[in-house]
Design a protein around this motif. Structure first.
Motif, short mmCIF file in Angstrom:
data_model
loop_
_atom_site.label_atom_id
_atom_site.label_comp_id
_atom_site.label_asym_id
_atom_site.label_seq_id
_atom_site.Cartn_x
_atom_site.Cartn_y
_atom_site.Cartn_z
N VAL A 68 29.28 19.92 8.98
CA VAL A 68 29.18 20.92 7.91
C VAL A 68 27.95 20.62 7.06
CG1 VAL A 68 30.27 21.84 5.83
CG2 VAL A 68 31.63 21.45 7.88
N ASN A 69 27.69 19.35 6.79
CA ASN A 69 26.49 18.98 6.03
C ASN A 69 25.23 19.40 6.76
OD1 ASN A 69 28.06 17.83 4.01
ND2 ASN A 69 27.88 15.77 4.84
N LEU A 70 25.18 19.18 8.07
CA LEU A 70 24.01 19.58 8.87
C LEU A 70 23.84 21.10 8.86
CD1 LEU A 70 24.53 17.14 11.87
CD2 LEU A 70 22.58 17.13 10.29
N ILE A 71 24.93 21.83 9.01
CA ILE A 71 24.88 23.29 8.99
C ILE A 71 24.42 23.77 7.61
CG2 ILE A 71 26.28 25.40 9.09
CD1 ILE A 71 28.05 23.86 11.17
N GLY A 72 24.99 23.21 6.56
CA GLY A 72 24.60 23.58 5.20
C GLY A 72 23.14 23.33 4.92
N ASN A 73 22.65 22.19 5.37
CA ASN A 73 21.24 21.88 5.17
C ASN A 73 20.35 22.84 5.95
OD1 ASN A 73 21.71 19.74 3.43
ND2 ASN A 73 21.82 18.25 5.08
N PHE A 74 20.78 23.22 7.16
CA PHE A 74 19.99 24.17 7.94
C PHE A 74 19.89 25.51 7.21
CE2 PHE A 74 19.90 27.80 10.79
CZ PHE A 74 18.68 27.58 11.42
N PHE A 75 21.03 26.07 6.82
CA PHE A 75 21.00 27.40 6.19
C PHE A 75 20.32 27.37 4.81
CE2 PHE A 75 24.42 28.58 9.23
CZ PHE A 75 23.74 29.63 9.82
N SER A 76 20.39 26.27 4.11
CA SER A 76 19.74 26.19 2.80
C SER A 76 18.23 26.25 2.92
CB SER A 76 20.16 24.92 2.06
OG SER A 76 19.58 23.77 2.64
N GLN A 77 17.71 25.90 4.09
CA GLN A 77 16.25 25.88 4.30
C GLN A 77 15.73 27.18 4.90
OE1 GLN A 77 15.36 22.33 6.52
NE2 GLN A 77 16.60 21.08 5.14
N GLN A 78 16.61 28.15 5.11
CA GLN A 78 16.18 29.42 5.71
C GLN A 78 15.70 30.38 4.64
OE1 GLN A 78 15.91 29.52 9.12
NE2 GLN A 78 16.48 27.43 8.70
#
Length: 79
Positions: A69-79
């Motif tokens: 979830v942390n990896l997914i959150g970090n990905f979408f936060s950078q979009q």
């Protein structure tokens, strides 16, 4: 052995979200691109608390570890 960057891991995990939320999270009504990573993590925690049978997103929330979830959150936060 080769290591995979956290960014690539996050994108690979987030690809499961693309069907509903659009490529890289840019679906018009279900946009999650740019969401704050901690906000996404909180939403996943809320969905887990409601139980897997409440709706499809709650079921997805149970499918990921906290690290994922942390990896997914970090990905979408950078979009």
């Amino acid at each position: 052995t080769a290591t995979v960057s956290p960014e690539l891991q996050g994108r690979a995990l987030a690809a499961n979200c693309f069907q509903c939320h659009g490529t890289n999270g840019y679906a018009s009504e279900l946009k999650i691109a740019g969401i704050n990573a901690s906000a996404l993590q909180s939403k996943f925690a809320e969905m887990r608390a409601r139980g897997a049978r409440d709706n499809i997103m709650n079921l997805h929330a149970f499918a990921y570890t906290t690290e994922e979830v942390n990896l997914i959150g970090n990905f979408f936060s950078q979009q």
